[in-house]
Scaffold this active site. Structure first.
Site, PDB file in Angstrom:
ATOM      1  N   ASP A  15       0.834  -1.199   0.000  1.00 44.63           N
ATOM      2  CA  ASP A  15       0.000   0.000   0.000  1.00 44.63           C
ATOM      3  C   ASP A  15       0.873   1.255   0.000  1.00 44.63           C
ATOM      4  O   ASP A  15       2.023   1.223   0.452  1.00 44.63           O
ATOM      5  CB  ASP A  15      -0.887  -0.030   1.259  1.00 44.63           C
ATOM      6  N   HIS A  32       2.313   3.742  -9.072  1.00 45.05           N
ATOM      7  CA  HIS A  32       2.029   2.344  -9.418  1.00 45.05           C
ATOM      8  C   HIS A  32       3.156   1.749 -10.260  1.00 45.05           C
ATOM      9  O   HIS A  32       3.483   0.573 -10.127  1.00 45.05           O
ATOM     10  CB  HIS A  32       0.696   2.232 -10.156  1.00 45.05           C
ATOM     11  N   LEU A 126      10.958 -19.966  -5.254  1.00 46.00           N
ATOM     12  CA  LEU A 126       9.914 -19.253  -4.507  1.00 46.00           C
ATOM     13  C   LEU A 126       8.520 -19.568  -5.055  1.00 46.00           C
ATOM     14  O   LEU A 126       8.310 -19.595  -6.261  1.00 46.00           O
ATOM     15  CB  LEU A 126      10.167 -17.740  -4.628  1.00 46.00           C
TER      16      LEU A 126
HETATM   17  C1  IPE Z   1      -5.678  -2.720  -0.312  1.00 49.13           C
HETATM   18  O1  IPE Z   1      -5.231  -1.416  -0.452  1.00 49.13           O
HETATM   19  C2  IPE Z   1      -5.668  -3.420  -1.627  1.00 49.13           C
HETATM   20  C3  IPE Z   1      -4.356  -3.574  -2.254  1.00 49.13           C
HETATM   21  C4  IPE Z   1      -3.220  -3.303  -1.710  1.00 49.13           C
HETATM   22  C5  IPE Z   1      -4.392  -4.099  -3.586  1.00 49.13           C
HETATM   23  P1  IPE Z   1      -6.246  -0.187  -0.629  1.00 49.13           P
HETATM   24  O2  IPE Z   1      -5.421   1.018  -0.590  1.00 49.13           O
HETATM   25  O3  IPE Z   1      -7.101  -0.411  -1.809  1.00 49.13           O
HETATM   26  O4  IPE Z   1      -7.142  -0.363   0.671  1.00 49.13           O
HETATM   27  P2  IPE Z   1      -8.069   0.673   1.414  1.00 49.13           P
HETATM   28  O5  IPE Z   1      -9.107   1.094   0.421  1.00 49.13           O
HETATM   29  O6  IPE Z   1      -7.194   1.800   1.833  1.00 49.13           O
HETATM   30  O7  IPE Z   1      -8.639  -0.084   2.580  1.00 49.13           O
HETATM   31  C1  IPE Z   2      -1.485   0.385  -3.383  1.00 46.85           C
HETATM   32  O1  IPE Z   2      -1.290   1.763  -3.415  1.00 46.85           O
HETATM   33  C2  IPE Z   2      -1.697  -0.200  -4.761  1.00 46.85           C
HETATM   34  C3  IPE Z   2      -3.091  -0.593  -5.051  1.00 46.85           C
HETATM   35  C4  IPE Z   2      -4.064  -0.662  -4.190  1.00 46.85           C
HETATM   36  C5  IPE Z   2      -3.395  -0.970  -6.437  1.00 46.85           C
HETATM   37  P1  IPE Z   2      -2.492   2.781  -3.345  1.00 46.85           P
HETATM   38  O2  IPE Z   2      -2.922   3.127  -4.741  1.00 46.85           O
HETATM   39  O3  IPE Z   2      -3.582   2.269  -2.477  1.00 46.85           O
HETATM   40  O4  IPE Z   2      -1.804   4.057  -2.696  1.00 46.85           O
HETATM   41  P2  IPE Z   2      -2.402   5.027  -1.599  1.00 46.85           P
HETATM   42  O5  IPE Z   2      -2.920   4.196  -0.493  1.00 46.85           O
HETATM   43  O6  IPE Z   2      -3.497   5.806  -2.269  1.00 46.85           O
HETATM   44  O7  IPE Z   2      -1.246   5.889  -1.207  1.00 46.85           O
HETATM   45 MG    MG Z   3      -4.065   2.472  -0.513  1.00 44.30          MG
END
Ligand code: IPE
Ligand code: IPE
Ligand code: MG
Length: 235
Positions: A15, A32, A126
């Site tokens: 995240d 990303h 892995l």
């Molecule tokens: C959880 O992260 C899903 C992934 C890492 C793919 P999100 O950023 O989408 O989760 P929420 O919405 O903050 O709970």
């Molecule tokens: C995690 O990073 C990747 C996915 C959920 C695809 P985020 O896109 O959730 O990044 P933040 O949480 O907005 O910083």
């Molecule tokens: Mg996120």
């Protein structure tokens, strides 16, 4: 000194890609791009440390609700990631499995996944699982439906259903439950990740954003798992 335990299975919620980009005044999609690059480095670091199973949360069933342009970019990145992964899995002897509802993914991607899973199935390095269009509740519902089908065909009685049977219908069938779960970027929630499999797992939360989470950070998480704290130079 006690021997250091290496978790057999590590599950990661990667995240913070968006926040990482924002800090640099860049669009979220740039985060990303960097985040997806980091996945390969962490696979390598995990395997070098002796971790046998690594499962990463790449796209949740809820992530479709993000703006279409962001979803499109993530899908493009995932497509090219899966393509590259065919080569890396060969090179690194890595076995790849996608967990989640594959039927909800674009057809092109489903084909790539099938090829990747088939070609890497015999690899002995892995075990790498990617959660794509994944939701823990959705996974349990799909597993329950499979058991219900068996009951309908009278292959199974409702009171014969066991925890092992339900586990055996999950996407993670045959994979040991995670020993350590890591979530980056400071959020203290599960976001529907492996909710069945994480019942007894140790949790490690860090403020580090996913694109900055490197081999050293993974070492710290494993230290935490060992109940150690090296910050003060102790052993
Ligand atoms: C959880 O992260 C899903 C992934 C890492 C793919 P999100 O950023 O989408 O989760 P929420 O919405 O903050 O709970
Ligand atoms: C995690 O990073 C990747 C996915 C959920 C695809 P985020 O896109 O959730 O990044 P933040 O949480 O907005 O910083
Ligand atoms: Mg996120």
């Amino acid at each position: 000194m006690e021997e250091r335990k290496i978790p057999q299975h590590v599950a990661i919620i990667l995240d913070g890609n968006g926040r990482w980009a924002k800090k640099r005044m860049m669009p979220r999609t740039y985060g990303h791009v960097q985040g997806s690059k980091n996945v390969e480095s962490i696979c390598k670091a995990a395997y070098d440390m002796g971790i046998s199973y690594l499962t990463v949360y790449a796209f949740s069933t809820e992530n479709w609700k993000r703006p279409k342009s962001e979803v499109d970019t993530i899908m493009q990145l995932l497509n090219s990631y899966l393509k590259d992964c065919l080569e890396t899995s060969k090179k690194n002897n890595m076995q790849v499995r996608v967990i989640g509802d594959k039927t909800g993914l674009p057809e092109e991607m489903q084909k790539k996944i099938a090829e990747l899973e088939e070609k890497s199935a015999g690899n002995t390095g892995l075990h790498f699982q990617v959660a794509l269009n994944y939701g823990g509740r959705d996974e349990i519902v799909r597993a329950v439906k499979k058991l219900a089908e068996k009951v309908k065909k009278e292959e199974l009685q409702p009171d014969e259903i066991t925890e092992e049977m339900l586990s055996g219908e999950l996407d993670t069938k045959g994979i040991p439950d995670p020993d350590l779960m890591i979530r980056t970027s400071g959020e203290l929630r599960l976001s529907n990740y492996l909710i069945w499999q994480l019942a007894y797992t140790e949790f490690y939360f860090t403020d580090v954003l996913w694109p900055d989470f490197d081999a050293k950070e993974l070492e710290k998480a494993v230290d935490y798992y060992n109940g150690r704290d090296r910050r003060f130079g102790g052993i």
